[in-house]
Design a protein around this motif. Sequence first.
Motif, short mmCIF file in Angstrom:
data_model
loop_
_atom_site.label_atom_id
_atom_site.label_comp_id
_atom_site.label_asym_id
_atom_site.label_seq_id
_atom_site.Cartn_x
_atom_site.Cartn_y
_atom_site.Cartn_z
N ALA A 74 0.82 -1.21 0.00
CA ALA A 74 0.00 0.00 0.00
C ALA A 74 0.86 1.26 0.00
O ALA A 74 0.48 2.28 -0.58
N LEU A 75 2.02 1.19 0.66
CA LEU A 75 2.92 2.34 0.66
C LEU A 75 3.60 2.50 -0.70
O LEU A 75 3.72 3.61 -1.22
N ALA A 76 4.04 1.39 -1.29
CA ALA A 76 4.70 1.44 -2.59
C ALA A 76 3.75 1.92 -3.68
O ALA A 76 4.17 2.58 -4.63
N TYR A 77 2.48 1.59 -3.55
CA TYR A 77 1.48 1.93 -4.56
C TYR A 77 0.70 3.20 -4.23
O TYR A 77 -0.19 3.59 -4.99
N ARG A 78 1.03 3.82 -3.12
CA ARG A 78 0.20 4.91 -2.62
C ARG A 78 0.04 6.06 -3.61
O ARG A 78 -1.08 6.54 -3.83
N GLU A 79 1.11 6.50 -4.21
CA GLU A 79 1.03 7.63 -5.13
C GLU A 79 0.16 7.28 -6.34
O GLU A 79 -0.67 8.08 -6.78
N LEU A 80 0.35 6.08 -6.88
CA LEU A 80 -0.46 5.64 -8.02
C LEU A 80 -1.94 5.64 -7.67
O LEU A 80 -2.78 6.11 -8.46
N ILE A 81 -2.28 5.12 -6.49
CA ILE A 81 -3.68 5.00 -6.11
C ILE A 81 -4.28 6.35 -5.69
O ILE A 81 -5.40 6.70 -6.07
N ALA A 82 -3.53 7.11 -4.91
CA ALA A 82 -4.07 8.35 -4.33
C ALA A 82 -4.13 9.49 -5.34
O ALA A 82 -5.04 10.33 -5.28
N GLU A 83 -3.16 9.54 -6.26
CA GLU A 83 -3.08 10.68 -7.16
C GLU A 83 -3.49 10.36 -8.60
O GLU A 83 -3.76 11.26 -9.38
N GLY A 84 -3.51 9.10 -8.95
CA GLY A 84 -3.91 8.70 -10.29
C GLY A 84 -5.42 8.60 -10.43
O GLY A 84 -6.17 8.77 -9.46
N PRO A 85 -5.91 8.27 -11.63
CA PRO A 85 -7.35 8.27 -11.88
C PRO A 85 -8.05 6.95 -11.58
O PRO A 85 -9.27 6.88 -11.65
N ILE A 86 -7.30 5.91 -11.22
CA ILE A 86 -7.88 4.56 -11.18
C ILE A 86 -8.99 4.46 -10.16
O ILE A 86 -10.09 3.95 -10.46
N ALA A 87 -8.76 4.90 -8.93
CA ALA A 87 -9.80 4.81 -7.90
C ALA A 87 -11.03 5.64 -8.27
O ALA A 87 -12.17 5.22 -8.01
N ASP A 88 -10.82 6.78 -8.90
CA ASP A 88 -11.96 7.61 -9.31
C ASP A 88 -12.78 6.92 -10.39
O ASP A 88 -14.01 7.04 -10.42
N ILE A 89 -12.10 6.21 -11.29
CA ILE A 89 -12.81 5.47 -12.33
C ILE A 89 -13.70 4.39 -11.70
O ILE A 89 -14.86 4.22 -12.07
N VAL A 90 -13.15 3.67 -10.74
CA VAL A 90 -13.91 2.61 -10.06
C VAL A 90 -15.12 3.21 -9.34
O VAL A 90 -16.25 2.70 -9.45
N ALA A 91 -14.91 4.29 -8.61
CA ALA A 91 -16.00 4.93 -7.88
C ALA A 91 -17.09 5.39 -8.85
O ALA A 91 -18.29 5.29 -8.54
N ARG A 92 -16.70 5.86 -10.01
CA ARG A 92 -17.67 6.33 -11.01
C ARG A 92 -18.50 5.16 -11.55
O ARG A 92 -19.71 5.29 -11.75
N LEU A 93 -17.85 4.02 -11.77
CA LEU A 93 -18.59 2.84 -12.22
C LEU A 93 -19.59 2.39 -11.17
O LEU A 93 -20.70 1.95 -11.49
N TRP A 94 -19.21 2.46 -9.92
CA TRP A 94 -20.10 2.06 -8.82
C TRP A 94 -21.19 3.10 -8.55
O TRP A 94 -22.22 2.76 -7.98
N GLY A 95 -20.92 4.35 -8.88
CA GLY A 95 -21.79 5.43 -8.43
C GLY A 95 -21.62 5.69 -6.95
O GLY A 95 -22.56 6.03 -6.23
N SER A 96 -20.36 5.53 -6.48
CA SER A 96 -20.06 5.63 -5.06
C SER A 96 -19.13 6.81 -4.78
O SER A 96 -18.29 7.17 -5.61
N GLU A 97 -19.28 7.38 -3.60
CA GLU A 97 -18.39 8.46 -3.19
C GLU A 97 -17.08 7.91 -2.66
O GLU A 97 -16.02 8.52 -2.82
#
Length: 246
Positions: A74-97
């Motif tokens: 989680a630390l090694a991937y933190r920048e990719l997850i926190a600052e990249g678009p991937i998590a936002d894409i997933v949330a958009r597919l779910w319709g979740s905040e």
Amino acid sequence: MVLLKGVMSGIDQMADQYRADGAVCIRNALAPSVLEQAFRCFEWSLNHPTPSACTFYDSEVTEFYQDLCHPTGALAYRELIAEGPIADIVARLWGSENVWFLYEQVFLKRGEATRRTPWHQDTSYLALEGVQVAVVWISFDAVDAEHSLEFVRGSHRGDLYNGSAFDAQDDTAPIYPEGLPRLPDIESNRSAWDIVSFDVSPGDIVVFHPSTLHGGAATESGHQRRTLSLRFFGDDAVYARRPSQA
């Protein structure tokens, strides 16, 4: 967040397809800089194997390597997850905040022709379930649909089967002695199943629900498939008890 123009509007249109099919391919989801960052994370995982890292189907001429859930991943991937678009894409597919990172998994297939990854559902191996659970599959190599990840459309809304033990002699060999029905032999009767796969280029991502029946097609001699899977969960995810392997 680095996001290519038009991607989010396209994702909104895919949300219904994701809920119905359990798998979608989002084209040009990752800008080159994000893809490079994801590949650095992939290489970090290769260079920092966990005790559970393994090679399936031992062979002197092929490599089918996987590893997952590094304690400091989680630390090694933190920048990719926190600052990249991937998590936002997933949330958009779910319709979740809300969306949370669960863990990473890396796969490497190379050498002579490699056998396919058995059909299975990831949820069988996870003590977690919910509508808002997703896997983001990122390939760093161009893969045509014939050699890509395959899915049974809509199967995430059906039965949960026993996990595959990745037995070279029987792809449906279970991991639990009882408690879940045995995997069907999809590969021997493909025409009976609604199977879909996607050709992907670097920058595309495939997002699927972990309860969707899926398996990886074989690779041809001289080709490699380097892939990173990122798993996420949302508000409705809950603890799920699985049968004992004892």
